[in-house]
Design a protein around this motif. Structure first.
Motif, PDB file in Angstrom:
ATOM      1  N   ARG A 176     -12.887   0.899  -1.320  1.00  0.00           N
ATOM      2  CA  ARG A 176     -11.618   0.165  -1.257  1.00  0.00           C
ATOM      3  C   ARG A 176     -11.430  -0.610  -2.560  1.00  0.00           C
ATOM      4  O   ARG A 176     -12.321  -1.305  -3.025  1.00  0.00           O
ATOM      5  CB  ARG A 176     -11.630  -0.800  -0.072  1.00  0.00           C
ATOM      6  N   PRO A 179      -2.226  -4.247   4.196  1.00  0.00           N
ATOM      7  CA  PRO A 179      -3.064  -5.214   3.463  1.00  0.00           C
ATOM      8  C   PRO A 179      -2.641  -6.672   3.663  1.00  0.00           C
ATOM      9  O   PRO A 179      -2.080  -7.308   2.766  1.00  0.00           O
ATOM     10  CB  PRO A 179      -2.890  -4.767   2.006  1.00  0.00           C
ATOM     11  N   SER A 196       0.846  -1.188   0.000  1.00  0.00           N
ATOM     12  CA  SER A 196       0.000   0.000   0.000  1.00  0.00           C
ATOM     13  C   SER A 196       0.881   1.236   0.000  1.00  0.00           C
ATOM     14  O   SER A 196       1.918   1.267   0.670  1.00  0.00           O
ATOM     15  CB  SER A 196      -0.902   0.000   1.243  1.00  0.00           C
ATOM     16  N   THR A 234      -3.098  -1.846  -3.174  1.00  0.00           N
ATOM     17  CA  THR A 234      -4.340  -1.204  -2.762  1.00  0.00           C
ATOM     18  C   THR A 234      -4.422   0.234  -3.266  1.00  0.00           C
ATOM     19  O   THR A 234      -3.410   0.932  -3.388  1.00  0.00           O
ATOM     20  CB  THR A 234      -4.479  -1.192  -1.233  1.00  0.00           C
ATOM     21  N   ASP A 257      -6.686   1.045   3.596  1.00  0.00           N
ATOM     22  CA  ASP A 257      -6.068  -0.271   3.799  1.00  0.00           C
ATOM     23  C   ASP A 257      -4.555  -0.117   3.763  1.00  0.00           C
ATOM     24  O   ASP A 257      -3.905  -0.438   2.770  1.00  0.00           O
ATOM     25  CB  ASP A 257      -6.539  -1.247   2.715  1.00  0.00           C
TER      26      ASP A 257
END
Length: 427
Positions: free
Chosen positions: A265, A387, A140, A241, A384
């Motif tokens: 998301r 992740p 992320s 993400t 997120d």
């Protein structure tokens, strides 16, 4: 800092005791002195890492160093070719790779060893009892950028030097400030925003990410196409993400009616597969997908106020100015043999399948949904930042030819002062 958690100690592998099928390891238990060619002995076990890379804002350069070491770790025990088990001579290893080769020789060995004596000649006289494998990456924000580059290097047996140069040259806020100065040194023409939408120039960042991916393909062993096979990986999943700022309308079926709810998301899933591991060959990290890989890297790291959100259609004016993409591409270039490498590339729909479902069914996006190329995506860490779920979910489907020690490794870009108590220990 890096932390690891043992998911299981196999031969039985998997998550939570779920069986990871193994086949008989075959010969390899003979003592080192009985092996005519120690470099040809297959490993007795694999140490498989599922890696989660946290978001870290300005610590992305630190995380680059961790990614570089992970690549060295895998290279240290990878065979010298895809079709064979023989390891390359230790004299060809670079950086810290001899250290990791020595570690692989010590794991599971009962022989007394003096680590100082591990010269290249000594290393080549001992078999590597373990093989280091990275088969899952999940990242992320800053971790997402570094994870994409590491995955491409593993899938194509490429070097991460372009990523290091990117951080050395572009990791300076004065270079990225969103003003006229940020485009003066460029060969390409980028639009100067008036007024600027963010503190830093996201168009320049996308361009530099794309150039770094392209430089990886320009270096030996050459441009990666969809048929490229790597000696560094048999199977690899990458999850990156992002945050869909528009929100994807998805159906919720109630007892008496159908309603809609927005999902913000989002995750991009990229895959590498070999016939030996899965029965099919698949490589999402080839040259033709570089513009989308750069888009995913730019989106996952669009930290609010620093970088503006990005839409896929934003890449079009930039991609055509970077060889070998766009109008200057040769015949057969690009996904599926197409010369189209812009936002309309049909093959890229595989990276956002939820946005392509039939809007009239109760399984597709809701009415009035914005088409994917026009959707703004922001920093993946907003919803997120750690992740784990994607990484752990991928493990249940793995198989192995030898016993496996499975580790879940997570990279948290936060330093602890020397002498200070670490946050996971109590005294």
């Amino acid at each position: 800092m890096m932390r690891s958690m043992p998911v299981s100690s196999e031969p039985t592998g998997g998550v939570g005791g779920a069986a990871e099928p193994t086949r008989e390891a075959g010969p390899g238990s003979a003592p080192p002195h009985a092996i005519p060619d120690p470099l040809s002995q297959p490993p007795l076990r694999e140490i498989r890492l599922a890696v989660v890379l946290y978001g870290g804002v300005s610590l992305s350069i630190y995380m680059n160093g961790v990614a570089q070491e992970m690549l060295h770790l895998v290279r240290a025990t990878a065979p010298q070719s895809r079709r064979g088990d023989r390891l390359p001579s230790s004299s060809t290893l670079t950086g810290t790779e001899p250290v990791y080769r020595a570690l692989a020789q010590l794991i599971g060995s009962d022989e007394p060893v003096d680590p100082v004596a591990f010269t290249a000649e000594v290393l080549d006289r001992r078999p590597a009892l373990a093989k280091f494998v990275i088969d899952v990456l999940s990242g992320s924000s800053a971790g997402g950028i570094n994870g994409i580059f590491l995955a491409k290097a593993l899938a194509n047996d490429q070097d991460l030097e372009p990523l290091g140069r990117l951080w050395m040259t572009e990791g300076d806020i004065s270079v990225l400030l969103n003003d006229r100065e940020s485009v003066k040194d460029l060969k390409q023409t980028l639009t100067v925003e008036k007024p600027p939408r963010s503190l830093l120039n996201g168009n320049r960042m996308y361009l530099k990410l794309l150039e770094a991916f392209t430089d990886m393909d320009r270096a030996p062993p050459g441009p990666a196409d969809e048929s490229r096979e790597s000696r560094l990986a048999d199977e690899l999943d990458l999850y990156v993400t992002t945050t869909d700022l528009e929100g994807l309308l998805l159906p919720i079926r109630l007892s008496n009616r159908l309603t809609w709810e927005r999902r913000y998301r989002n995750v991009f899933h990229f895959r590498y597969r070999t016939v030996e591991a899965t029965g099919e060959h698949h490589n999402d990290f080839h040259l033709g997908n570089n513009p989308f890989l750069a888009f995913a890297a730019r989106c996952t790291s669009a930290f609010p106020w620093a970088f503006a959100p990005m839409e896929l259609q934003d890449i079009d004016d930039t991609v055509v100015q970077v060889p070998p993409y766009g109008a200057g591409a040769g015949a057969g270039f690009g996904p599926g043999g197409s010369r189209d490498s812009g936002s309309g590339t049909a093959a890229w729909g595989a990276f956002y399948p939820d946005y392509l479902l039939d809007p009239l069914s109760d399984l597709g996006p809701g009415p009035g949904s914005v088409a994917f190329p026009q959707r703004p995506f922001g920093d993946g860490g907003a919803l997120d930042n750690k992740p784990f779920t994607y990484a752990t979910s991928a493990l249940a489907l793995r198989q192995a030819d030898v016993p496996v020690d499975r580790k879940l490794l997570f990279v948290e870009p936060g330093g602890t002062p020397t002498g200070a108590p670490t946050p996971w220990r109590t005294s």
